[in-house]
Design a protein around this motif. Structure first.
Motif: not given
Length: 213
Positions: A126-153
């Protein structure tokens, strides 16, 4: 036989009967105490001895299966965030399955609920939204990405958090913008999984083998 002789015989019989009855009473023995009542002490079930050991074995067995004395179910995993305005990420074991929960109910400005958009399992970290910088500290060999609609102001992100679980090792809300959010789970191996939305929670159940749904 004369009247006096008959009276003497009758009197003798009465005396003999009285002696026999007296002898029986004098020779009567006290009842044998029942087991556990010797010396006036009565054993209580579950205290000491085999009864106490059985209680301890049952208690250890209950704890091994994740059920305490009061019947509460204990989750194996970590609960990191639980403050207003923060997303609560937690993981645990549910029988043979693992579960990761993203709880957005603490977000005060969340409106319209959550709707699942898509999900995919790949090897893209995963990468951080906006900056596209890698997320440091994520552990794992595979990654499950879940996308949702969430109106969080507030466009809240959270994590990454680590789990002491067999397969799910980490999780993060790495993007939350323009009414959508991405949540990623780091895995040690490929899994069979399902993604559920319940209220303001995103729940991911997974297993190395078939879920059997």
């Amino acid at each position: 036989m004369s009247f006096h002789s008959k009276l003497a015989v009758a009197t003798g019989s009465v005396v003999l009967s009285a002696l026999v009855l007296t002898g029986c009473s004098a020779g009567a023995q006290p009842a044998v105490p029942a087991p556990g009542q010797a010396n006036g002490n009565q054993a209580s079930p579950g205290v000491g001895g085999a009864a106490g050991e059985s209680s301890e074995v049952a208690e250890s067995s209950a704890e091994a299966t994740g059920t305490g004395r009061s019947g509460e179910v204990r989750e194996s995993g970590q609960v990191i965030n639980n403050k207003p305005g923060e997303i609560d990420i937690r993981g645990g074991l549910h029988g043979p399955e693992e579960r990761v929960v993203f709880d957005l109910s603490t977000l005060p400005e969340l409106s319209g609920g959550i709707r699942l958009m898509k999900h995919e399992l790949n090897e893209e970290a995963p990468v951080w939204g906006g900056s596209a910088e890698p997320v440091e500290g994520m552990e794992g060999k595979a990654f499950l990405h879940v996308h949702v609609e969430a109106a969080d102001a507030a466009r809240t992100t959270a994590g990454p958090e680590s789990f002491d679980l067999p397969t799910a090792k980490s999780a993060v809300v790495n993007d939350n913008s323009h009414g959508t959010a991405e949540m990623t789970v780091g895995l040690d191996a490929g899994v069979d999984y399902e993604v559920l939305v319940e209220g303001e929670k995103v729940i991911i159940n997974m297993s190395r083998g078939p879920l059997g749904r």
